[in-house]
Each structure stands twice: as C-alpha cells, then as structure tokens.
Scaffold this active site. Structure first.
Site, PDB file in Angstrom:
ATOM      1  N   ASP A  75       6.655 -13.758   5.475  1.00 27.56           N
ATOM      2  CA  ASP A  75       8.333 -13.515   5.804  1.00 27.56           C
ATOM      3  C   ASP A  75       8.319 -12.069   6.258  1.00 27.56           C
ATOM      4  O   ASP A  75       7.353 -11.391   6.474  1.00 27.56           O
ATOM      5  CB  ASP A  75       8.763 -13.619   4.222  1.00 27.56           C
ATOM      6  N   ASP A  77      10.301  -8.373   6.137  1.00 29.87           N
ATOM      7  CA  ASP A  77      10.990  -7.505   5.417  1.00 29.87           C
ATOM      8  C   ASP A  77      11.605  -6.463   5.983  1.00 29.87           C
ATOM      9  O   ASP A  77      11.015  -5.846   6.907  1.00 29.87           O
ATOM     10  CB  ASP A  77      10.325  -7.051   4.108  1.00 29.87           C
ATOM     11  N   ASP A 155       3.680   0.059  -2.591  1.00 31.14           N
ATOM     12  CA  ASP A 155       2.472  -0.183  -3.498  1.00 31.14           C
ATOM     13  C   ASP A 155       1.172   0.536  -2.811  1.00 31.14           C
ATOM     14  O   ASP A 155       0.523   1.400  -3.011  1.00 31.14           O
ATOM     15  CB  ASP A 155       2.132  -1.685  -4.018  1.00 31.14           C
TER      16      ASP A 155
HETATM   17  P1  ATP Z   1       3.577 -11.227   1.325  1.00 33.78           P
HETATM   18  O1  ATP Z   1       5.038 -11.335   1.683  1.00 33.78           O
HETATM   19  O2  ATP Z   1       2.595 -11.514   2.365  1.00 33.78           O
HETATM   20  O3  ATP Z   1       3.259 -11.724  -0.088  1.00 33.78           O
HETATM   21  P2  ATP Z   1       4.239  -8.405   1.191  1.00 33.78           P
HETATM   22  O4  ATP Z   1       3.355  -7.217   1.196  1.00 33.78           O
HETATM   23  O5  ATP Z   1       5.121  -8.384   2.240  1.00 33.78           O
HETATM   24  O6  ATP Z   1       3.252  -9.646   1.245  1.00 33.78           O
HETATM   25  P3  ATP Z   1       6.489  -8.646  -0.704  1.00 33.78           P
HETATM   26  O7  ATP Z   1       6.444  -9.012  -1.821  1.00 33.78           O
HETATM   27  O8  ATP Z   1       7.044  -9.287   0.346  1.00 33.78           O
HETATM   28  O9  ATP Z   1       4.965  -8.326  -0.252  1.00 33.78           O
HETATM   29  O10 ATP Z   1       7.098  -7.205  -0.713  1.00 33.78           O
HETATM   30  C1  ATP Z   1       7.139  -6.649   0.616  1.00 33.78           C
HETATM   31  C2  ATP Z   1       6.803  -4.823   0.697  1.00 33.78           C
HETATM   32  O11 ATP Z   1       7.769  -4.436  -0.467  1.00 33.78           O
HETATM   33  C3  ATP Z   1       5.439  -4.746   0.393  1.00 33.78           C
HETATM   34  O12 ATP Z   1       4.831  -4.955   1.290  1.00 33.78           O
HETATM   35  C4  ATP Z   1       5.432  -3.330  -0.466  1.00 33.78           C
HETATM   36  O13 ATP Z   1       5.654  -2.538   0.656  1.00 33.78           O
HETATM   37  C5  ATP Z   1       6.651  -3.430  -1.235  1.00 33.78           C
HETATM   38  N1  ATP Z   1       6.615  -3.946  -2.607  1.00 33.78           N
HETATM   39  C6  ATP Z   1       6.590  -5.060  -3.180  1.00 33.78           C
HETATM   40  N2  ATP Z   1       6.582  -5.282  -4.387  1.00 33.78           N
HETATM   41  C7  ATP Z   1       5.961  -4.151  -4.751  1.00 33.78           C
HETATM   42  C8  ATP Z   1       5.749  -3.111  -6.000  1.00 33.78           C
HETATM   43  N3  ATP Z   1       5.623  -4.002  -6.941  1.00 33.78           N
HETATM   44  N4  ATP Z   1       5.527  -2.022  -6.095  1.00 33.78           N
HETATM   45  C9  ATP Z   1       5.728  -1.156  -4.791  1.00 33.78           C
HETATM   46  N5  ATP Z   1       6.120  -1.636  -3.696  1.00 33.78           N
HETATM   47  C10 ATP Z   1       6.170  -3.002  -3.630  1.00 33.78           C
HETATM   48 MG    MG Z   2       6.571 -10.035   2.657  1.00 33.19          MG
END
Ligand code: ATP
Ligand code: MG
Length: 450
Positions: A75, A77, A155
């Site tokens: 996705d 963001d 994170d």
């Molecule tokens: P994917 O979408 O591939 O699962 P992602 O890293 O994009 O991985 P998301 O859950 O979409 O994960 O979150 C987007 C972003 O928000 C992350 O890359 C991170 O920077 C931040 N993030 C998400 N969850 C947390 C958390 N629990 N604590 C701190 N930052 C977070």
């Molecule tokens: Mg994501």
C-alpha cells in the site's frame, strides 16, 4: 536497478566513513530509482493536491522501503503537515478514522491511501492529544510535529524514509538507507521504551524480518523475549488485524517459527502453545496450514481468515474436546462446548470477528460430520456451503498425520465419481457404526367405526 542503487548507497556511505549511522541524508531524484510511474495514481493525486494547497507531502513507510528493495509495495502511505481536518477538507472521498492514532483514509475505488499528520514529541501531558499508561504504553498519540520528529516516532529505520513530492528526493533521518543496504531491521530509539510504548512493534519486527529476509539487529532483538508479555496489554481487536498481517505476508511458516522462538506465539494463541507440548501432530496441522497459505499467496489465490484461524486454534480445540470426551461427553456436544470454551479464552488475547468465527466453527463441525456418509447424508454434505473448506481442512489433518482412516481419499473419490459409483461407494460403507438397527414401529390398528 536495485544493484545500481545499493552500489550508490555504499559509495555515499563510504564517503562518510568513520561516522556513525548517518543522521540525515537527502538523495536527489537522480540518485535513486523511484519513478512516479511506479507510484499509485491515487497516492500521486493526494500528494499533488496537498502540495498545491501549500502543505508538505511525502510518501513514507513500506512503499519506499519495498520499492528500494525492488519489491511491489502493498500500500502507499502519505505523511503531511496538514492536520486530519485539513486533509479531510481537501478530499471529498475521505474520512477521519482512529481515536488512539487519528489518520485520514482517502478512497480511490477499492484502494485506500492512508494520510498521516506528522507526529511530534508531547510537550505537555494533555490527555486529549497524548496519553500513556503507567507501563509506558501509548494510549493516544495525536500530537502534531515536524517531519524530523515524525521520522523518529516511526518504528524501524527502514520504515522512516520519505519521498518528497516537491522535488522527488528521498529523506533519511534515521539511517534507514544504510540499514536497507545491510539488510538490518533496527528499531529507532531505545528498543525497550519503544516496545513498551507499543508492544505490537514486537510483532512487526518478526513480520518484517520474515517478509524481507532481514536480520534483526541485536539490540532490537534482545528485549523481545523478556518483554513478550507486554503483548497481553494490547487491545484484542487490534491484534486480530496484526495477526492476519503476520500470516498473510507470504512467509507465514517462517513467521510462525520466529514467533515461537521469541515467545510471542504463546501470548497470541496460548491454548495451541500448550497443546503442542503433548500433541506434536497438532503442531503439524498448523505448520501445513501455514505452508499452504504461503503457497496460495505465492500463486495469488485467495486465503480465507476463517480457515487460517480454524487451523491456528485447532490444537487447543482438540485438547479440550478430548478431555470432555474422556469424561463422557458425546462427540457433538463436546465439539460445541470445546469451541465455546476455547473462544472464550481466546477472546482475551485476540478478538475474532463473528463473520470469521462463524465459518471457522462450521469448518470444525464438518470434521465430525464428514465421517457420517450413510443414506443420503453424503449428498447433503457435499451441498453444504462450507463443504469445500471442511474437506480442505480434512486433507490438511491427514497430511499432518492425524488418523482419519482414509476419509479424505473417500471424499476425493466421491466428488469425482458419477452417480452410480457414488451409490456404490455409499452402499459399500455397510451399516453405520454403532447404530442400532431401527425397530419397525408396529402399525397401530385403525380404530374401527363399529
Ligand atoms: P506494509 O504496508 O508492507 O505492511 P508498512 O511499513 O507500510 O508495511 P504500515 O502498517 O502500512 O506498514 O505502516 C506504515 C508506516 O507507519 C510504517 O512504515 C511505519 O513508518 C509507521 N508505523 C506503522 N505502525 C507503527 C507502529 N506501531 N509504531 C511506529 N510506527 C509505525
Ligand atoms: Mg504500508
């Protein structure tokens, strides 16, 4: 493309030899491979509109990380200095969601672009914006800040890379590019504090390690075993989504092994964890289910959460059922009671929404119904909406080494057979086991009119 990019990073970093992780680095468009043609159209629209309205707008997180690794992002963001209300006003197709962590969802057809306002350090404890539990868990995190502050509240370093729509450059505030190059997963800041703030980060560590095949940097890995119990403080509803993400990553089996290794699995599925100790076959059921899940995801076939949860909870269910049956409860009521007890216990860890719990229980019930094939029952069973899932589950149990007395093979043949062969298959089964021959009711005499 990736090779060229990583070589570039190595050059850049070697020029900075002797320094610790780079504190801030900006890669101009000419020095990275991310092109606008690879970015989701909706995400581009969001970025441009924010930018034209005078706000800062960046792509952030997994989409940048995955693109730099040559993978397809799940996705897109967006991060911005516009508040959720300001974002909401710019996009008709949007809504504000979340309380603990307010964000805006902008919808484009079936896709959703998540827009997050930069988070900052809470200066005063205003519970309307920022709230922490006595244990340090973030209960509310809605204090706005700058992009630098935002980066440090994310994170992992590799998740804190920003693509700026103003000049197409990439910003790195936490040493993410270096860690991407070295395939290291490193939490930003003090790991223990960051896990206390949000224990879900322990699950995310395992998910990314398995999904990206990265090494978990030592100080990020060490506190997990000791603090696994913090997961018990997380809202069970939030854990349902997180656990699905864990097992739908395409690396479910590896993820499962790491979860057990880091003592996290027992915090999520305690009854299964206990059952594995006495019933190794039930561990096999879970492993085979996860293997199948990975295969289906690899083949881009759908995976149903109900089936996945049916397998993850099966070991605990078996154990309770066996105990009940030993104490004399007949099989069907034992299944019902075991299901109730297990879900009651499980709901303290993970909330399984009804729309998944219901079909999951049907899959379990079918495991008792599938042996009952006499008379017209086989024809009725095959018509049941959940038959296919129940049959797949039976195959899984058999593949795992459960003794199902050739039942799966019988059903495979039955599905493929013509009507005459089906009749023959059923008559060959003979009389239903344990069933007393039905006594013919003596015909009551017609009352005579006389
Ligand atoms: P994917 O979408 O591939 O699962 P992602 O890293 O994009 O991985 P998301 O859950 O979409 O994960 O979150 C987007 C972003 O928000 C992350 O890359 C991170 O920077 C931040 N993030 C998400 N969850 C947390 C958390 N629990 N604590 C701190 N930052 C977070
Ligand atoms: Mg994501």
């Amino acid at each position: 493309m990736l090779k060229g990019f990583t070589r570039f990073i190595s050059d850049k970093l070697s020029r900075k030899a002797g320094t610790e992780a780079p504190q801030q680095q900006i890669l101009p468009r000419s020095d990275h491979p991310i092109s606008r043609s690879e970015i989701h159209e909706g995400a581009l629209k969001v970025l441009y509109r924010l930018h034209k309205s005078g706000y800062e707008a960046y792509l952030v997180g997994g989409c940048i990380r995955d693109r730099l690794l040559g993978k397809k992002p799940k996705d897109f963001d967006v991060a911005t200095n516009a508040t959720p209300e300001e974002v909401r006003h710019l996009f008709r197709n949007s809504r504000i969601i979340g309380r603990r962590f307010r964000i805006v969802h902008v919808r484009f057809g079936r896709d959703i672009i998540e827009v997050t306002t930069f988070r900052g350090q809470a200066k005063t404890e205003n519970p309307a914006h920022h709230k922490q539990s006595d244990e340090g868990m973030l209960l509310r995190d809605n204090v706005w800040g700058s992009i630098e502050e935002d980066a440090l509240r994310r994170d992992f370093t590799i998740n804190a890379l920003y693509y700026n729509i103003a000049d197409f450059s990439i910003y790195d505030f936490a040493g993410g590019l270096k860690d991407l190059e070295n395939r290291q997963l490193r939490l930003i800041g003090d790991p223990e504090t960051r896990y206390r703030e949000d224990p879900v980060r322990m699950l995310r560590a395992i998910r990314f390690m398995a999904k990206l095949d990265f090494e978990l940097e030592e100080t990020t890995a060490t506190p997990i075993r000791e603090h696994a119990e913090l997961l018990l403080q997380v809202a069970p509803a939030r854990l349902f989504d997180e656990v699905l993400k864990l097992f739908l990553s395409g690396q479910a089996l590896t993820t499962f092994h790491w979860l057990r290794e880091f003592h996290l699995f027992e915090m999520l599925f305690p009854a299964s964890h206990e059952a594995f100790k006495t019933n190794p076959t039930s561990l096999q059921v879970v492993e085979r289910a996860l293997e199948n899940t990975d295969k289906r995801i690899g083949d881009e076939r759908p995976v149903t959460p109900a089936f996945l949860y049916a397998a993850l909870l099966w070991p605990g269910l078996l154990q309770i059922r066996e105990d009940l049956e030993k104490r004399g409860t007949p099989p069907f009521p034992a299944m019902q009671q075991a299901g109730n007890r297990l879900l009651q216990r499980q709901s303290q860890h993970i909330t399984i929404p009804k729309r998944f719990a219901f079909p999951m229980r049907e899959i379990w019930d079918l495991q008792l119904k599938l042996p009952k094939r006499h008379g017209k029952q086989a024809w009725h069973l095959i018509q049941e909406p959940r038959f296919r899932a129940g049959y797949d589950f039976l195959l899984l149990r058999e593949a795992a080494g459960e003794n199902t007395q050739g039942l799966a093979a019988w059903w495979t043949d039955f599905q493929e057979a013509d009507e005459a062969t089906r009749q023959e298959m059923v008559s060959k089964l003979g009389k239903p086991k344990g069933k007393k021959p039905r006594r013919r009711r003596s015909r009551s005499k017609k009352p005579s009119n006389t």
